[in-house]
Design a protein around this motif. Structure first.
Motif, PDB file in Angstrom:
ATOM      1  N   THR A  90      -6.510  -3.032   2.664  1.00  0.00           N
ATOM      2  CA  THR A  90      -7.592  -3.973   2.934  1.00  0.00           C
ATOM      3  C   THR A  90      -7.716  -5.061   1.872  1.00  0.00           C
ATOM      4  O   THR A  90      -8.514  -5.977   2.031  1.00  0.00           O
ATOM      5  CB  THR A  90      -8.944  -3.237   3.070  1.00  0.00           C
ATOM      6  N   GLN A 103      -5.915   9.564  -6.656  1.00  0.00           N
ATOM      7  CA  GLN A 103      -6.431   8.197  -6.756  1.00  0.00           C
ATOM      8  C   GLN A 103      -7.330   8.055  -7.985  1.00  0.00           C
ATOM      9  O   GLN A 103      -7.302   7.031  -8.671  1.00  0.00           O
ATOM     10  CB  GLN A 103      -7.195   7.817  -5.485  1.00  0.00           C
ATOM     11  N   ARG A 124     -12.464   2.295  -6.284  1.00  0.00           N
ATOM     12  CA  ARG A 124     -12.629   1.582  -5.018  1.00  0.00           C
ATOM     13  C   ARG A 124     -11.478   0.605  -4.777  1.00  0.00           C
ATOM     14  O   ARG A 124     -10.992   0.481  -3.653  1.00  0.00           O
ATOM     15  CB  ARG A 124     -13.986   0.851  -5.014  1.00  0.00           C
ATOM     16  N   GLN A 158      -8.415   2.537  -3.774  1.00  0.00           N
ATOM     17  CA  GLN A 158      -8.559   2.970  -2.386  1.00  0.00           C
ATOM     18  C   GLN A 158      -8.309   1.814  -1.420  1.00  0.00           C
ATOM     19  O   GLN A 158      -7.645   1.982  -0.398  1.00  0.00           O
ATOM     20  CB  GLN A 158      -9.951   3.559  -2.160  1.00  0.00           C
ATOM     21  N   ARG A 159      -8.827   0.643  -1.742  1.00  0.00           N
ATOM     22  CA  ARG A 159      -8.630  -0.525  -0.872  1.00  0.00           C
ATOM     23  C   ARG A 159      -7.169  -0.936  -0.817  1.00  0.00           C
ATOM     24  O   ARG A 159      -6.671  -1.318   0.245  1.00  0.00           O
ATOM     25  CB  ARG A 159      -9.478  -1.697  -1.360  1.00  0.00           C
ATOM     26  N   LYS A 208       1.024   4.185  -3.013  1.00  0.00           N
ATOM     27  CA  LYS A 208       0.757   5.583  -2.655  1.00  0.00           C
ATOM     28  C   LYS A 208       1.958   6.469  -2.983  1.00  0.00           C
ATOM     29  O   LYS A 208       1.810   7.560  -3.533  1.00  0.00           O
ATOM     30  CB  LYS A 208       0.432   5.674  -1.161  1.00  0.00           C
ATOM     31  N   GLU A 238      -4.569   1.047  -1.236  1.00  0.00           N
ATOM     32  CA  GLU A 238      -3.838   2.042  -0.455  1.00  0.00           C
ATOM     33  C   GLU A 238      -4.180   1.992   1.030  1.00  0.00           C
ATOM     34  O   GLU A 238      -3.388   2.433   1.860  1.00  0.00           O
ATOM     35  CB  GLU A 238      -4.066   3.449  -1.018  1.00  0.00           C
ATOM     36  N   LYS A 239      -5.330   1.452   1.374  1.00  0.00           N
ATOM     37  CA  LYS A 239      -5.679   1.260   2.786  1.00  0.00           C
ATOM     38  C   LYS A 239      -5.114  -0.047   3.319  1.00  0.00           C
ATOM     39  O   LYS A 239      -5.065  -0.267   4.526  1.00  0.00           O
ATOM     40  CB  LYS A 239      -7.195   1.266   2.971  1.00  0.00           C
ATOM     41  N   LYS A 265       0.834  -1.213   0.000  1.00  0.00           N
ATOM     42  CA  LYS A 265       0.000   0.000   0.000  1.00  0.00           C
ATOM     43  C   LYS A 265       0.863   1.256   0.000  1.00  0.00           C
ATOM     44  O   LYS A 265       0.559   2.240  -0.670  1.00  0.00           O
ATOM     45  CB  LYS A 265      -0.969  -0.007   1.182  1.00  0.00           C
ATOM     46  N   ASN A 266       1.965   1.223   0.754  1.00  0.00           N
ATOM     47  CA  ASN A 266       2.834   2.396   0.841  1.00  0.00           C
ATOM     48  C   ASN A 266       3.532   2.696  -0.473  1.00  0.00           C
ATOM     49  O   ASN A 266       3.683   3.848  -0.863  1.00  0.00           O
ATOM     50  CB  ASN A 266       3.876   2.199   1.946  1.00  0.00           C
TER      51      ASN A 266
END
Length: 195
Positions: free
Chosen positions: A39, A18, A30, A33-34, A8, A36-37, A4-5
């Motif tokens: 999840t 994004q 979506r 976003q997931r 980003k 980068e979070k 994720k890091n």
């Protein structure tokens, strides 16, 4: 697993939002976003699409587990490669010659191979950038003198000042890389791997 890091970081380096990354890669907003979070791990197709959109290799977006498995001997060798860069202070192009010699001598493990190439890649980029900056430094003399309001920078002082600033920048990056190696982490991803 996609990091994720890293996604980003590369997205911000490219100046993408994004939404822009979603549009450029063809991956849903979506999903971006997931990732980068943290999840979702992302599929191979997602990895391929993101790396193509960001202009990086697939492995640049993956979590690297081998960095935590560095032995004491590997750490010592990587530090030697990294600190041999300081030869540029005394010998022109020493920042390329000595790390390259040590890299070829110690290139036995995957971690030394990956991190050593990144160290040398940064030095190649730094060397060519420095040569360019030194070539244009005489032309920067007049704008710099105008900025300070008097004739501080002469034609002889400007290249020397530029060289000192460039070497100081190289030393700072080398120290940052050394602290990264000490923490058994990967070399910062903003350093491209051109080898």
């Amino acid at each position: 697993m996609i990091s994720k890091n890293k996604v980003k970081e590369y997205r911000k380096l490219r100046g993408f939002t994004q939404e822009m990354l979603s549009s450029e890669s063809g991956i849903s907003l979506r999903t971006v976003q997931r990732i980068e979070k943290g999840t979702t791990q992302g599929s191979p197709h997602t990895l391929q699409s993101l790396s193509k959109a960001l202009g990086v290799l697939n492995q640049d977006l993956l979590l690297k587990e081998e960095s935590t498995k560095l032995t004491k001997e590997e750490l010592t060798k990587l530090k030697a490669i990294n600190f041999s860069v300081f030869c540029v202070i005394i010998i022109p192009l020493g920042n390329l010659i000595f790390p390259s010699i040590l890299y070829w001598k110690y290139n036995l493990t995957k971690s030394i191979n990956l991190m050593g190439r990144k160290i040398i890649s940064f030095q190649i980029i730094w060397t060519f950038s420095s040569l360019f900056m030194l070539l244009i430094s005489p032309f920067l003399r007049h704008p710099m003198n105008s900025l300070f309001g008097n004739e501080i920078f002469t034609a002889a002082k400007m290249p020397l000042l530029m060289y000192v600033v460039l070497v100081a920048f190289n030393v700072l990056i080398t120290i940052k890389t050394a602290s990264t190696i000490n923490r058994k982490e990967n070399i910062p991803s903003f350093i491209p791997n051109i080898l």
